[in-house]
Design an enzyme around this catalytic site. Structure first.
Site, PDB file in Angstrom:
ATOM      1  N   TYR A  26      -2.027  -1.518  11.128  1.00 16.06           N
ATOM      2  CA  TYR A  26      -2.288  -1.995   9.763  1.00 16.06           C
ATOM      3  C   TYR A  26      -1.137  -1.622   8.835  1.00 16.06           C
ATOM      4  CZ  TYR A  26      -3.863  -2.043   4.956  1.00 16.06           C
ATOM      5  OH  TYR A  26      -3.920  -2.246   3.595  1.00 16.06           O
ATOM      6  N   SER A  42       0.831  -1.208   0.000  1.00 19.42           N
ATOM      7  CA  SER A  42       0.000   0.000   0.000  1.00 19.42           C
ATOM      8  C   SER A  42       0.859   1.249   0.000  1.00 19.42           C
ATOM      9  CB  SER A  42      -0.847  -0.043   1.277  1.00 19.42           C
ATOM     10  OG  SER A  42      -1.438   1.194   1.535  1.00 19.42           O
ATOM     11  N   LYS A  90       2.041  -3.913   6.661  1.00 12.57           N
ATOM     12  CA  LYS A  90       2.480  -3.860   5.249  1.00 12.57           C
ATOM     13  C   LYS A  90       3.995  -3.670   5.184  1.00 12.57           C
ATOM     14  CE  LYS A  90      -1.534  -4.560   3.502  1.00 12.57           C
ATOM     15  NZ  LYS A  90      -1.832  -5.900   2.985  1.00 12.57           N
TER      16      LYS A  90
END
Ligand code: NAD
Ligand code: WQD
Length: 345
Positions: free
Chosen positions: A153, A128, A157
């Protein structure tokens, strides 16, 4: 020539379902594994209505390594994996960090563990633009600095990218393509599949289409005092079907050994920054439907502006975002109308 089987984790989810359709169009047999924690079985019907082929489906959790072992035994010949399966709500990850670390990291590690023994040649990983945080300069290239993650979150990644790199550098017998998505929006033009958020949407476009439908009173625009031309935040909104197509190219690249590199990273965006107010304008102009909205205060933790430099994806992967923002907004609206027609929302 018959193509190799591809395992798509999280394949009934938003981006996964669109990617399954594009893989099928390119001739790949697909097996999906999904625990349906953020999607449902009906998505398989939507995929089948578009492509004419029902993908194989295993309802199981990727954190369960025995379930994955069984899948590899039941579906031999898997040569590529696309790993979409993850929990993705930024706010929830702050409340439940262990759920995020456990789900997102164990899923990835289980897959990496089983790839070698099962002869899988490569894994595509959903990363992302969140890894760039608030960039010093726009557009961001793949070499732009990785900033400290602002949520668990986002951290999953960053850590996932590091895990993949360490495992491949240790001599693992497979490749990886890491795709850094900017802001995926819109739906398949058939309106058979699209984004189905649970509860109140946190992301802009599903909230916007629900406000336009009257499901929400009005869309709150989070801030108009940013250092941008109209004061609202800027993002790079990428059509989900365009995004899905990049995964097919990434899979082909790994299976054909088209690159000497064992790990490649690509930004997937349009290269254009669009503000929240511009996006609302594009929706209204292209659909003729008004979006009730009001300006409210800033949302904590929001990035002011970020958009992609997609040159490497354009030149090396041979991929380019093709859909216009207007087309994409029309597809998002057609999907919202379909949900209404089916009595879902
Ligand atoms: P989504 O929630 O629609 O899809 C993810 C799917 O994975 C869901 O169907 C869910 O049920 C499934 N899943 C979750 N954990 C699982 C597990 N342990 N085992 C099996 N299935 C599991 O999300 P999406 O928007 O399609 O995102 C796909 C991927 O792309 C995610 O990794 C996400 O972090 C990443 N990503 C998304 C965005 C975005 O804005 N949508 C942006 C950048 C990156
Ligand atoms: C877009 C813009 C908001 C809702 C998140 C994750 C990121 C990535 C993509 C996965 C922002 C504004 C939003 C609303 C608004 N996901 N907005 N009113 O924040 O760019 O990124 O999704 O990796 O990690 O953080 O996306 O859709 O939430 O917001 O004004 O009701 O819309 O302020 O400028 P974001 P978003």
């Amino acid at each position: 020539m018959k193509k190799d089987r591809i395992l798509v984790t999280g394949g009934t989810g938003y981006i996964g379902s669109h990617t399954v359709v594009e893989l099928q169009k390119a001739g790949y047999p697909v097996v999906i594994i999904d625990n349906l924690s953020n999607s449902n079985r009906d998505v398989l019907d939507g995929i089948e209505r578009i492509s004419g082929t029902r993908p194989d489906f295993v309802e199981a959790d990727c954190t369960d390594i025995d379930a994955l072992r069984k899948l590899f035994a039941d579906y031999p010949g898997i040569k590529g994996i696309i790993n979409f399966a993850a929990s993705k709500a930024v706010g929830e990850s702050v409340q439940k960090p262990l759920l995020y670390y456990r789900n997102n990291l164990n899923t990835l590690m289980n897959l990496l563990d089983l790839m070698g023994p099962n002869g899988v040649k490569g894994i595509v990983f959903s990363s992302s633009c969140t890894v760039y945080g608030e960039p010093d300069e726009n557009p961001v290239t793949e070499k732009s600095p990785i900033k400290k993650a602002t949520s668990p979150y986002g951290n999953t990644k960053q850590i996932s990218e590091e895990i993949i790199t360490d495992v491949i550098n240790s001599g693992a017998p497979f490749k990886s393509v890491i795709l850094r998505y900017f802001n995926p929006v819109g739906a398949h033009p058939s309106a058979e599949i699209g984004e189905l958020p649970n509860g109140v949407p946190q992301n802009l476009v599903p909230y916007l289409t629900q406000a336009a439908m009257g499901i929400r009173n009005e869309l709150s625009v989070f801030g108009n005092d940013y250092n941008t031309p109209d004061g609202s935040c800027i993002r790079d909104y990428i059509n989900v079907v365009d995004l899905a197509k990049a995964h097919v190219l990434a899979v082909e690249r790994m299976l054909d050994d088209a690159s000497e590199e064992k790990i490649e990273i690509f930004n997937l965006g349009t290269g254009l920054g669009t503000s929240v107010l511009e996006l609302i304008g594009a929706f209204e102009r292209s659909t003729g439907v008004k979006v009730p909205h009001k300006i409210v205060g800033r949302r904590e933790g929001d990035i002011e502006k970020v958009w992609a430099d997609p040159t490497i994806a354009n030149t090396v992967l041979g991929w380019k975002a093709e859909s216009s923002l207007d087309e994409t907004m029309r597809s998002a609206w057609a999907w919202q109308c379909k949900l209404r027609e089916r009595g879902i929302m």
